[in-house]
Design a protein around this motif. Sequence first.
Motif, PDB file in Angstrom:
ATOM      1  N   ARG A 156       0.824  -1.212   0.000  1.00 44.10           N
ATOM      2  CA  ARG A 156       0.000   0.000   0.000  1.00 44.10           C
ATOM      3  C   ARG A 156       0.860   1.264   0.000  1.00 44.10           C
ATOM      4  N   SER A 157       1.936   1.240   0.792  1.00 46.99           N
ATOM      5  CA  SER A 157       2.743   2.445   0.963  1.00 46.99           C
ATOM      6  C   SER A 157       3.878   2.569  -0.040  1.00 46.99           C
ATOM      7  N   GLY A 158       4.261   1.440  -0.643  1.00 45.72           N
ATOM      8  CA  GLY A 158       5.408   1.457  -1.539  1.00 45.72           C
ATOM      9  C   GLY A 158       6.727   1.364  -0.799  1.00 45.72           C
ATOM     10  N   ARG A 159       6.686   1.107   0.514  1.00 46.73           N
ATOM     11  CA  ARG A 159       7.899   0.977   1.325  1.00 46.73           C
ATOM     12  C   ARG A 159       7.846  -0.295   2.146  1.00 46.73           C
ATOM     13  N   THR A 160       9.026  -0.849   2.415  1.00 48.39           N
ATOM     14  CA  THR A 160       9.101  -2.076   3.218  1.00 48.39           C
ATOM     15  C   THR A 160       9.532  -1.813   4.659  1.00 48.39           C
ATOM     16  N   GLY A 161      10.086  -0.626   4.937  1.00 53.62           N
ATOM     17  CA  GLY A 161      10.611  -0.355   6.269  1.00 53.62           C
ATOM     18  C   GLY A 161      11.896  -1.112   6.540  1.00 53.62           C
ATOM     19  N   ILE A 162      12.568  -1.555   5.467  1.00 52.93           N
ATOM     20  CA  ILE A 162      13.778  -2.356   5.606  1.00 52.93           C
ATOM     21  C   ILE A 162      14.946  -1.669   4.895  1.00 52.93           C
ATOM     22  N   VAL A 163      16.092  -1.651   5.559  1.00 53.13           N
ATOM     23  CA  VAL A 163      17.332  -1.134   4.988  1.00 53.13           C
ATOM     24  C   VAL A 163      18.283  -2.306   4.778  1.00 53.13           C
ATOM     25  N   GLY A 164      18.938  -2.349   3.633  1.00 52.50           N
ATOM     26  CA  GLY A 164      19.949  -3.363   3.374  1.00 52.50           C
ATOM     27  C   GLY A 164      21.304  -2.896   3.873  1.00 52.50           C
ATOM     28  N   ILE A 165      22.024  -3.772   4.587  1.00 53.71           N
ATOM     29  CA  ILE A 165      23.371  -3.457   5.076  1.00 53.71           C
ATOM     30  C   ILE A 165      24.347  -4.440   4.427  1.00 53.71           C
ATOM     31  N   VAL A 166      25.388  -3.904   3.792  1.00 49.83           N
ATOM     32  CA  VAL A 166      26.324  -4.722   3.024  1.00 49.83           C
ATOM     33  C   VAL A 166      27.728  -4.649   3.618  1.00 49.83           C
ATOM     34  N   TYR A 167      28.361  -5.811   3.755  1.00 54.67           N
ATOM     35  CA  TYR A 167      29.751  -5.878   4.202  1.00 54.67           C
ATOM     36  C   TYR A 167      30.411  -7.047   3.508  1.00 54.67           C
ATOM     37  N   ILE A 194      27.425  -5.166  -9.848  1.00 57.47           N
ATOM     38  CA  ILE A 194      26.059  -5.268 -10.361  1.00 57.47           C
ATOM     39  C   ILE A 194      25.284  -6.423  -9.721  1.00 57.47           C
ATOM     40  N   PRO A 195      25.872  -7.618  -9.556  1.00 54.50           N
ATOM     41  CA  PRO A 195      25.109  -8.721  -8.950  1.00 54.50           C
ATOM     42  C   PRO A 195      24.582  -8.376  -7.557  1.00 54.50           C
ATOM     43  N   MET A 196      25.393  -7.722  -6.723  1.00 54.50           N
ATOM     44  CA  MET A 196      24.934  -7.353  -5.387  1.00 54.50           C
ATOM     45  C   MET A 196      23.843  -6.290  -5.460  1.00 54.50           C
ATOM     46  N   VAL A 197      23.990  -5.338  -6.358  1.00 59.43           N
ATOM     47  CA  VAL A 197      22.953  -4.318  -6.521  1.00 59.43           C
ATOM     48  C   VAL A 197      21.624  -4.980  -6.883  1.00 59.43           C
ATOM     49  N   ASN A 198      21.679  -5.939  -7.784  1.00 60.10           N
ATOM     50  CA  ASN A 198      20.453  -6.644  -8.175  1.00 60.10           C
ATOM     51  C   ASN A 198      19.833  -7.382  -6.992  1.00 60.10           C
ATOM     52  N   ARG A 199      20.662  -8.021  -6.175  1.00 58.57           N
ATOM     53  CA  ARG A 199      20.147  -8.720  -4.988  1.00 58.57           C
ATOM     54  C   ARG A 199      19.431  -7.752  -4.054  1.00 58.57           C
ATOM     55  N   LEU A 200      20.034  -6.595  -3.852  1.00 58.95           N
ATOM     56  CA  LEU A 200      19.450  -5.596  -2.965  1.00 58.95           C
ATOM     57  C   LEU A 200      18.119  -5.082  -3.498  1.00 58.95           C
ATOM     58  N   LEU A 201      18.094  -4.737  -4.769  1.00 58.36           N
ATOM     59  CA  LEU A 201      16.886  -4.174  -5.349  1.00 58.36           C
ATOM     60  C   LEU A 201      15.769  -5.219  -5.435  1.00 58.36           C
ATOM     61  N   GLN A 202      16.139  -6.486  -5.641  1.00 56.27           N
ATOM     62  CA  GLN A 202      15.135  -7.548  -5.688  1.00 56.27           C
ATOM     63  C   GLN A 202      14.457  -7.758  -4.340  1.00 56.27           C
ATOM     64  N   ARG A 203      15.148  -7.410  -3.259  1.00 49.93           N
ATOM     65  CA  ARG A 203      14.558  -7.553  -1.923  1.00 49.93           C
ATOM     66  C   ARG A 203      13.730  -6.337  -1.519  1.00 49.93           C
ATOM     67  N   ASN A 204      13.608  -5.371  -2.422  1.00 49.81           N
ATOM     68  CA  ASN A 204      12.766  -4.191  -2.201  1.00 49.81           C
ATOM     69  C   ASN A 204      13.151  -3.398  -0.954  1.00 49.81           C
ATOM     70  N   VAL A 205      14.446  -3.280  -0.697  1.00 48.72           N
ATOM     71  CA  VAL A 205      14.873  -2.461   0.434  1.00 48.72           C
ATOM     72  C   VAL A 205      14.582  -1.001   0.131  1.00 48.72           C
ATOM     73  N   ASP A 206      14.304  -0.233   1.176  1.00 42.86           N
ATOM     74  CA  ASP A 206      14.034   1.196   0.999  1.00 42.86           C
ATOM     75  C   ASP A 206      15.311   2.002   0.811  1.00 42.86           C
ATOM     76  N   GLY A 207      16.408   1.501   1.332  1.00 43.51           N
ATOM     77  CA  GLY A 207      17.687   2.189   1.230  1.00 43.51           C
ATOM     78  C   GLY A 207      18.799   1.220   1.552  1.00 43.51           C
TER      79      GLY A 207
END
Length: 328
Positions: free
Chosen positions: A57-68, A107-120
Motif C-alpha cells: 500500500r505504501s510502496g515501502r518495506t521499512g527495511i534497509v539493506g546493510i552490506v559488508y 552489479i550482482p549485489m545491486v540486483n540482490r538488494l533491489l530484488q529484496r525491495n529495500v528502501d535504502g
Amino acid sequence: MARVTIKDIARETGLTANTVSHALRDKDDISKATKNKVKKAAAAMGYVHNGTAASLRSGRTGIVGIVYDNLLNPYYSIMTHYLDESLTRSGYGFISFEEKSGDKIGIPMVNRLLQRNVDGIISFLEPDDAAAQIFARSVTVPLLVIGRHLQYDNIDYIYTDDRQGGALAAEHLVSRGYSRIAYMADTLEISCARERIDGYRAVVSAHGLPELVMLGPDSYESMVDKMLAELRPDAIICFNDMMAFEVLYALDKRGRRDIAVVGYDNIQNELKFPGQLTTVGYDKAQIADVAAEVLLYKINKKRTKTHVFNKLHSVTLVDGVTTPHKLY
C-alpha cells in the motif's frame, strides 16, 4: 489456522474496517476509547500486522539493506549493532548481505538488494563504476557508504580521517623508539587503505625511516613470515584490528614478542579482550547515528536533487600494551 485480518476485528467489534485500520495505526481521527477497544480485540484474537500488505500500500518495506564483505570481522557486527539501534528508533529494520566477490559492490549485489525491495542501502563497501551508475539512475533507493572516501557525485558517504589515523599510528611508534615500521594490508584498492598508508608514508619519510609495506592476498601467517624474512620490522601497523590480532597470534607462535603491533577500529571499546591492543579509534555509535539519519532523510523525502552528504570523523590513538617503549 487462518490469519486474523482487519475485517475479522471489524466484525468482532462492530466497527468498520477503515476505523479498525486507523485505530491500529494510532491515527488522530480515532478516539482513545475506540483505539483501546480495537487493540484489546486484536490482542485477544491474535492479530499480527501484515507488513507485506502494508508495504504494497505504501510502496515501502521499512527495511534497509546493510552490506559488508566478511562475516568473521567483528567490526561489522559492532557497527550493525549501532545501526540497528539507530534504525529501530525510526521504526526501520534491516537485512544484511555479504559481498564475497571482492572489495566493492558490483552489479550482482545491486540486483540482490533491489530484488529484496529495500528502501535504502548502507554499505561498508564502495560501489564499482558500473554499480555507481545504477544508483545515479535510481533516485528511489538511496545508498550511503560508511568508511570510504568516494569520488562519485551522487552517493552519500561517511568516513574517518584515515590519513590522520595512519599518521598517528606511525608517529606513536616512532615516539616509542621503533625505526623499522612496516605497514600491512590486504589491498590498496580501497580508499581507506590508500589513505592510511599515505599517513604512514608521510611520517616515516619525515623521520628518514625506510618504507616497509606488505600486501596480501596471502594468509596473514604467511605474510608475517615474509615480513620477518624480507622486511625485518620491529613494529607493524595493520589495516584493521582483526588483522592485528591475527598478526599478534602469528608473532606469538614464532616467539617474536619483541615486535610492536598497532591496529585500526578500536573494537575493544565494545568487545573486551585481555591485553589491550594499541589502535586507532573513533566514535562508531555517532557514525551509525549520522548514517541512519541521512539515509532515512533521503528515503522519506525522496529528493532527487539534494546535495551529496559527506562527513569526515576524527580519530584518536588508543594506547595499549602492544606498543611498549623499545628497549635498546
